[in-house]
Design a protein around this motif. Sequence first.
Motif, PDB file in Angstrom:
ATOM      1  N   PRO A  27       0.814  -1.231   0.000  1.00 34.60           N
ATOM      2  CA  PRO A  27       0.000   0.000   0.000  1.00 34.60           C
ATOM      3  C   PRO A  27       0.844   1.277   0.000  1.00 34.60           C
ATOM      4  CG  PRO A  27      -0.897  -1.582   1.552  1.00 34.60           C
ATOM      5  CD  PRO A  27       0.438  -2.130   1.100  1.00 34.60           C
ATOM      6  N   SER A  28       1.932   1.274   0.729  1.00 35.48           N
ATOM      7  CA  SER A  28       2.800   2.451   0.777  1.00 35.48           C
ATOM      8  C   SER A  28       3.422   2.736  -0.593  1.00 35.48           C
ATOM      9  CB  SER A  28       3.886   2.245   1.824  1.00 35.48           C
ATOM     10  OG  SER A  28       4.799   3.300   1.795  1.00 35.48           O
ATOM     11  N   ASP A  31       0.709   4.058  -2.786  1.00 39.04           N
ATOM     12  CA  ASP A  31       0.361   5.406  -2.370  1.00 39.04           C
ATOM     13  C   ASP A  31       1.336   6.429  -2.966  1.00 39.04           C
ATOM     14  OD1 ASP A  31      -1.369   7.065  -0.402  1.00 39.04           O
ATOM     15  OD2 ASP A  31       0.690   7.667   0.082  1.00 39.04           O
ATOM     16  N   ARG A  35       0.186   9.546  -5.436  1.00 41.65           N
ATOM     17  CA  ARG A  35       0.465  10.908  -4.951  1.00 41.65           C
ATOM     18  C   ARG A  35       1.314  11.659  -5.974  1.00 41.65           C
ATOM     19  NH1 ARG A  35      -1.050  12.120   0.149  1.00 41.65           N
ATOM     20  NH2 ARG A  35      -1.508  10.380   1.531  1.00 41.65           N
ATOM     21  N   SER A  41      -4.177  10.410  -2.365  1.00 44.58           N
ATOM     22  CA  SER A  41      -3.677   9.257  -1.615  1.00 44.58           C
ATOM     23  C   SER A  41      -4.186   7.963  -2.254  1.00 44.58           C
ATOM     24  CB  SER A  41      -4.147   9.317  -0.158  1.00 44.58           C
ATOM     25  OG  SER A  41      -5.541   9.068  -0.085  1.00 44.58           O
ATOM     26  N   TYR A  42      -3.590   6.856  -1.875  1.00 41.66           N
ATOM     27  CA  TYR A  42      -4.055   5.568  -2.383  1.00 41.66           C
ATOM     28  C   TYR A  42      -5.477   5.271  -1.914  1.00 41.66           C
ATOM     29  CZ  TYR A  42      -4.190   0.742  -3.822  1.00 41.66           C
ATOM     30  OH  TYR A  42      -4.558  -0.440  -4.422  1.00 41.66           O
ATOM     31  N   TYR A  45      -7.683   7.234  -4.155  1.00 43.74           N
ATOM     32  CA  TYR A  45      -7.700   6.551  -5.444  1.00 43.74           C
ATOM     33  C   TYR A  45      -8.633   5.344  -5.382  1.00 43.74           C
ATOM     34  CZ  TYR A  45      -5.997   3.869  -9.473  1.00 43.74           C
ATOM     35  OH  TYR A  45      -5.915   3.154 -10.636  1.00 43.74           O
ATOM     36  N   SER A  46      -8.560   4.585  -4.295  1.00 46.91           N
ATOM     37  CA  SER A  46      -9.421   3.412  -4.136  1.00 46.91           C
ATOM     38  C   SER A  46     -10.896   3.802  -4.134  1.00 46.91           C
ATOM     39  CB  SER A  46      -9.082   2.667  -2.842  1.00 46.91           C
ATOM     40  OG  SER A  46      -7.762   2.184  -2.891  1.00 46.91           O
ATOM     41  N   HIS A 119      -0.416   3.525 -12.063  1.00 45.04           N
ATOM     42  CA  HIS A 119      -0.827   2.500 -11.109  1.00 45.04           C
ATOM     43  C   HIS A 119      -0.750   1.118 -11.751  1.00 45.04           C
ATOM     44  CE1 HIS A 119      -2.995   0.570  -7.873  1.00 45.04           C
ATOM     45  NE2 HIS A 119      -3.828   0.053  -8.762  1.00 45.04           N
TER      46      HIS A 119
END
Length: 152
Positions: A27-28, A31, A35, A41-42, A45-46, A119
Amino acid sequence: MSDEAPWLDDEEMATWLAFVRVVMRLPSALDGQVRNDADISYFEYSVLVVLEHADDQTMRMSDLAFLCNGSLSRLSHVARRLENDGLIRRFACPTDGRSTLAALTDGGREKLSQAAPGHVKLVRAFVFDELTRDEMRQLGELSERILARIQS
């Protein structure tokens, strides 16, 4: 059920620790990409992605929170920012006045078009480029089985 847990053997522990590292670091890494590419942020985005794939690109906030693995409180805070930026709009559900709906806007679709290419490229580089087609299917099946156990 016994109070004494069966300890993980060495192979199980190695597998578990590798899995935990993926769950913690992925996830980081994702993210950072969104960004950089789209200034969101992720989690944001989600939210946009889930709305993009919903019927009429609209969903109840409570369902959206569940699908994005966030609390309703966290989603409300994020939704306020997304709404202020013109990426979503929120409104009362016409069939249930107690519920709030969120809908993706043209601005939200544009933001997704900024973030999605990078992504997808990153997901391919981190996951799919390392797997054969059979391994990819196995990963999907195993992930679904684990998720089913978590959600039961």
